[in-house]
Write a protein that holds these residues in place. Structure first.
Motif, PDB file in Angstrom:
ATOM      1  N   MET A 126       0.869  -1.426  -0.040  1.00  0.00           N
ATOM      2  CA  MET A 126      -0.019   0.022  -0.027  1.00  0.00           C
ATOM      3  C   MET A 126       1.021   1.266   0.006  1.00  0.00           C
ATOM      4  N   GLY A 127       1.907   1.203   0.855  1.00  0.00           N
ATOM      5  CA  GLY A 127       2.674   2.452   0.843  1.00  0.00           C
ATOM      6  C   GLY A 127       3.664   2.657  -0.202  1.00  0.00           C
ATOM      7  N   ASP A 128       4.354   1.774  -0.826  1.00  0.00           N
ATOM      8  CA  ASP A 128       5.141   1.913  -2.162  1.00  0.00           C
ATOM      9  C   ASP A 128       5.202   0.426  -2.809  1.00  0.00           C
ATOM     10  N   ALA A 129       3.980   0.458  -3.705  1.00  0.00           N
ATOM     11  CA  ALA A 129       3.822  -0.804  -4.288  1.00  0.00           C
ATOM     12  C   ALA A 129       5.018  -1.226  -5.239  1.00  0.00           C
ATOM     13  N   ASN A 130       5.836  -0.114  -5.736  1.00  0.00           N
ATOM     14  CA  ASN A 130       6.953  -0.473  -6.544  1.00  0.00           C
ATOM     15  C   ASN A 130       8.242  -0.438  -5.887  1.00  0.00           C
ATOM     16  N   GLY A 131       8.128  -0.492  -4.460  1.00  0.00           N
ATOM     17  CA  GLY A 131       9.299  -0.718  -3.652  1.00  0.00           C
ATOM     18  C   GLY A 131       9.990  -2.069  -3.767  1.00  0.00           C
ATOM     19  N   THR A 132      10.923  -2.087  -3.064  1.00  0.00           N
ATOM     20  CA  THR A 132      12.040  -3.300  -3.213  1.00  0.00           C
ATOM     21  C   THR A 132      11.398  -4.777  -2.769  1.00  0.00           C
ATOM     22  N   VAL A 133      10.455  -4.722  -1.511  1.00  0.00           N
ATOM     23  CA  VAL A 133       9.875  -5.786  -1.065  1.00  0.00           C
ATOM     24  C   VAL A 133       8.876  -6.247  -1.963  1.00  0.00           C
ATOM     25  N   MET A 152      -0.869  -4.420  -8.851  1.00  0.00           N
ATOM     26  CA  MET A 152      -1.693  -3.940  -9.628  1.00  0.00           C
ATOM     27  C   MET A 152      -2.912  -3.192  -9.011  1.00  0.00           C
ATOM     28  N   VAL A 153      -3.269  -3.466  -7.752  1.00  0.00           N
ATOM     29  CA  VAL A 153      -4.414  -2.814  -7.122  1.00  0.00           C
ATOM     30  C   VAL A 153      -3.834  -1.350  -6.989  1.00  0.00           C
ATOM     31  N   PHE A 154      -2.865  -1.139  -6.619  1.00  0.00           N
ATOM     32  CA  PHE A 154      -2.120   0.021  -5.954  1.00  0.00           C
ATOM     33  C   PHE A 154      -1.244   0.914  -7.100  1.00  0.00           C
ATOM     34  N   THR A 155      -0.979   0.198  -7.797  1.00  0.00           N
ATOM     35  CA  THR A 155       0.128   1.340  -8.925  1.00  0.00           C
ATOM     36  C   THR A 155       0.122   0.531 -10.111  1.00  0.00           C
ATOM     37  N   ALA A 156       0.604   1.244 -11.113  1.00  0.00           N
ATOM     38  CA  ALA A 156       0.807   0.655 -12.483  1.00  0.00           C
ATOM     39  C   ALA A 156       2.281  -0.045 -12.205  1.00  0.00           C
TER      40      ALA A 156
END
Length: 177
Positions: A126-133, A152-156
Motif C-alpha cells: 500500500m505504501g510503495d507498491a513499486n518498492g523493493t519488497v 496492480m491494485v495500488f499502482t501501475a
C-alpha cells in the motif's frame, strides 16, 4: 494431492497405471481440477459483475466507483493458470512421496505458505507498491501470483516486471511439472 495420496494408499494407482502412463494420469488430474478452478473463478466473476451492475443501476454509491479493468483480469487469469500448475505439480509430488493423506497435508502446509506471504507485507504494497519488497515478491515464482495482483491494485506495474515474472513462473512450472 489428496487424490494421489488416497489412490496410492488404496492401490488404485497401480490399477490405473496398467492402462495409462503416469504422465497421462497426472496431466488428467491437473487439467480436470484446473478447469474446475477456472469454472469457480468464472462463476465468482459473473456474480460480481452482475452485483456491481445492479448496484450501479440502483445508484448505490459504494458500487458506483468499481470498475473491471480487462488488462488486470487477463493478467490475473494468466498468473492463476501458471501458479495453479506450479502448485498442483508440487502437491501431486507431495501426495506421491507422503505415506498417508495426513502426512501429505502436513508437508503441503510448508508449500502453501508462499501463496499467503505477500499478505504479510500488505503495508509495503500500500505504501510503495513499486518498492523493493513488492518487486522482489513479484519476481519470485512462488509468490508472484499474489504479489502481482496486489501491486496492480495500488499502482501501475512496469511491463518488464510483468514479463519477467511470467517468464520465471513459466520456467519454474515447466521444471517442476
Amino acid at each position: 494431492m489428496s487424490n494421489v495420496a488416497d489412490e496410492k494408499a488404496n492401490r488404485i494407482m497401480e490399477i490405473l497405471i496398467t492402462s495409462i502412463t503416469p504422465t497421462e494420469l497426472l496431466g488428467g488430474k491437473l487439467l480436470g481440477l484446473g478447469l474446475i478452478g477456472l469454472l469457480q473463478i468464472l462463476v465468482w466473476a459473473v456474480v460480481g459483475v452482475v452485483i456491481v451492475l445492479i448496484g450501479q443501476s440502483q445508484n448505490i454509491e459504494a458500487l458506483s466507483a468499481i470498475t473491471f479493468p480487462v488488462d488486470v483480469m487477463l493478467i490475473g487469469l494468466l498468473f492463476f493458470l501458471l501458479t495453479y500448475f506450479l502448485y498442483a505439480s508440487i502437491l501431486a509430488g507431495v501426495g506421491v512421496v507422503a505415506g498417508s493423506e495426513q502426512d501429505s497435508r502436513q508437508i503441503a502446509g510448508l508449500f502453501i505458505i508462499p501463496i499467503i506471504l505477500p499478505f504479510f507485507f500488505v503495508v509495503q504494497f500500500m505504501g510503495d507498491a513499486n518498492g523493493t519488497v513488492p518487486t522482489i515478491l513479484t519476481l519470485i515464482p512462488f509468490t508472484s501470483g499474489t504479489s502481482i495482483l496486489l501491486r496492480m491494485v495500488f499502482t501501475a506495474v512496469p511491463a518488464w516486471q510483468i514479463l519477467v515474472s511470467i517468464a520465471l513462473l513459466l520456467i519454474s512450472t515447466i521444471i517442476i511439472v
